[in-house]
Design a protein around this motif. Structure first.
Motif, short mmCIF file in Angstrom:
data_model
loop_
_atom_site.label_atom_id
_atom_site.label_comp_id
_atom_site.label_asym_id
_atom_site.label_seq_id
_atom_site.Cartn_x
_atom_site.Cartn_y
_atom_site.Cartn_z
N ASP A 50 0.83 -1.21 0.00
CA ASP A 50 0.00 0.00 0.00
C ASP A 50 0.87 1.26 0.00
O ASP A 50 0.59 2.23 -0.72
N GLU A 51 1.94 1.24 0.82
CA GLU A 51 2.84 2.40 0.88
C GLU A 51 3.52 2.61 -0.49
O GLU A 51 3.69 3.73 -0.94
N GLN A 52 3.87 1.50 -1.12
CA GLN A 52 4.54 1.58 -2.42
C GLN A 52 3.58 2.13 -3.48
O GLN A 52 3.95 3.00 -4.27
N ARG A 53 2.33 1.64 -3.45
CA ARG A 53 1.34 2.11 -4.45
C ARG A 53 1.05 3.59 -4.25
O ARG A 53 0.73 4.30 -5.21
N ALA A 54 1.16 4.07 -3.00
CA ALA A 54 0.92 5.49 -2.74
C ALA A 54 2.18 6.32 -2.96
O ALA A 54 2.24 7.49 -2.58
N ASP A 55 3.21 5.68 -3.52
CA ASP A 55 4.48 6.36 -3.82
C ASP A 55 5.21 6.84 -2.58
O ASP A 55 5.93 7.84 -2.63
N ARG A 56 4.99 6.18 -1.46
CA ARG A 56 5.69 6.61 -0.25
C ARG A 56 6.97 5.81 0.00
O ARG A 56 7.83 6.27 0.74
N ILE A 57 7.09 4.63 -0.61
CA ILE A 57 8.39 3.94 -0.56
C ILE A 57 8.67 3.25 -1.90
O ILE A 57 7.76 2.70 -2.52
N PRO A 58 9.94 3.28 -2.30
CA PRO A 58 10.30 2.56 -3.52
C PRO A 58 10.42 1.06 -3.24
O PRO A 58 10.55 0.64 -2.08
#
Ligand code: AFP
Length: 337
Positions: free
Chosen positions: A13-21
């Motif tokens: 979820d964090e990755q999809r929200a561009d918060r972690i690569p």
């Protein structure tokens, strides 16, 4: 039962929200798997021959426990080959550990205290692992030096800790709040149980090793005296004290229900600059505390703004509920202090 998500789902979820690569996500999943392995050894205790002294000393001249060594080896071994790291540094290693030739190198630096609270291992009290992730300033084919690690804590891209207590809990931030996960041993993974942990600004609980009272500086003497006077003194309210002697467990309590945690500068540790280590204890805890709405200072400056001079540098630490941290910091900054 509320519906809960796994650590992997949280990261996706964090990755999809561009918060972690992706590479940071994979790195953190490797760290989490390593701590689950440490948790297994911790929980077996004497049955795994994991208690007692290792018979060696670390770079700080401290006697190593068997679990210090085991936890360090688990973290190094798990992270060496995943391709997301350029180098590691540990409380238990004299200098940095670049990813050896032959393994793929990545974009990050991982720092850790593999086993915090060593004096509590043999008495079956909560201990933990603390970690910090920085960006590597080098291209993947360049050699790294200790100087590449000496970045202020505000540059951390992730920070966290794991407590090995009645349950094993992973608490982490990637810069979007603080999230707590509990290890489900039957499922073999971490499940989010404490989303968006916050520290209330006000508290009536403090943590300090009071046996050092005679060595404290005047601002700390004044602050603690006021707390101890309770409702009969200027604060007009009683304060309670807790001291576990595992920073990881004391800070976990602060993140769970508020409080102020202090290991201030005193005459006993002045020559070393403080008791706790900046790069793999104070910095990750300061990032977590600030992300949870609290504050973290040395008494004189924000911890995350310190420009490190040495890998194993020590600093004074005052962190937790912002009203109290600001009060004790203001006492340090008064002209007479
Ligand atoms: P270790 O690094 O030996 O595990 O020490 C633990 C610690 O650095 C920190 O976790 C505690 O808050 C602090 O030491 C306890 O210090 P005292 O022994 O002075 O209470």
């Amino acid at each position: 039962m509320p519906s809960r998500i796994s650590l992997t789902q949280f990261f996706i979820d964090e990755q999809r929200a561009d918060r972690i690569p992706t590479d940071l996500r994979l790195l953190l999943e490797t760290v989490a798997r390593a701590t689950a392995a440490i948790a297994t050894t911790v929980s077996k205790g004497a049955l795994a021959d994991a208690l007692g002294e290792a018979g060696t000393e670390n770079v700080q001249g401290e006697a190593q426990k068997k679990l210090d060594v085991i936890a360090n080896e688990i973290l190094l071994g798990a992270n060496v080959c995943d391709g997301n790291l350029a180098a590691m540094a540990s409380e238990e290693l004299e200098t940095i550990y670049p990813i050896p030739t032959g393994y793929p190198r990545g974009n990050y630096l991982l720092l850790f205290d593999p086993l915090d609270g060593s004096s509590n291992i043999d008495v079956n009290v909560t201990i933990g692992t603390i970690f910090s992730v920085l960006r590597s300033p080098r291209a993947k084919d360049e050699e790294l030096t200790e100087a590449d690690f000496l970045q202020p804590g505000r540059g951390q891209v992730a920070a966290g800790y794991v407590t090995y207590g009645p349950s094993t809990q992973l608490v982490l931030t990637v810069g979007n709040g603080v999230h707590g996960f509990t290890l489900d041993r039957e499922m073999g993974g971490f499940i989010q149980t404490h989303p968006f942990m916050t520290i209330p600004a006000e508290t009536r609980e403090y943590a300090i090793n009071a046996s050092n009272a005679r060595y404290w500086e005047a601002p700390v003497q004044r602050y603690i005296a006021e707390l101890q006077q309770g409702k009969d003194g200027s604060r007009g309210s009683d304060f309670n004290m807790r001291w576990i002697a595992s920073m990881v467990a004391d800070v976990h309590r602060v993140l769970t229900r508020g409080g102020i945690f202090m290991y201030p500068l005193d005459e006993k540790c002045r020559a070393k600059g403080g008791k706790l280590r900046l790069m793999y204890e104070a910095n990750p805890m300061a990032m977590l505390v600030e992300q949870a709405g609290g504050a973290a200072t040395t008494g004189r400056e924000r911890i995350l703004d310190i420009v490190p001079e040495r890998l194993h540098q020590r600093v004074p630490v005052i962190l937790g509920s912002s009203d109290e941290v600001e009060r004790v910091t203001s006492y340090h900054l008064e002209p007479s202090s």
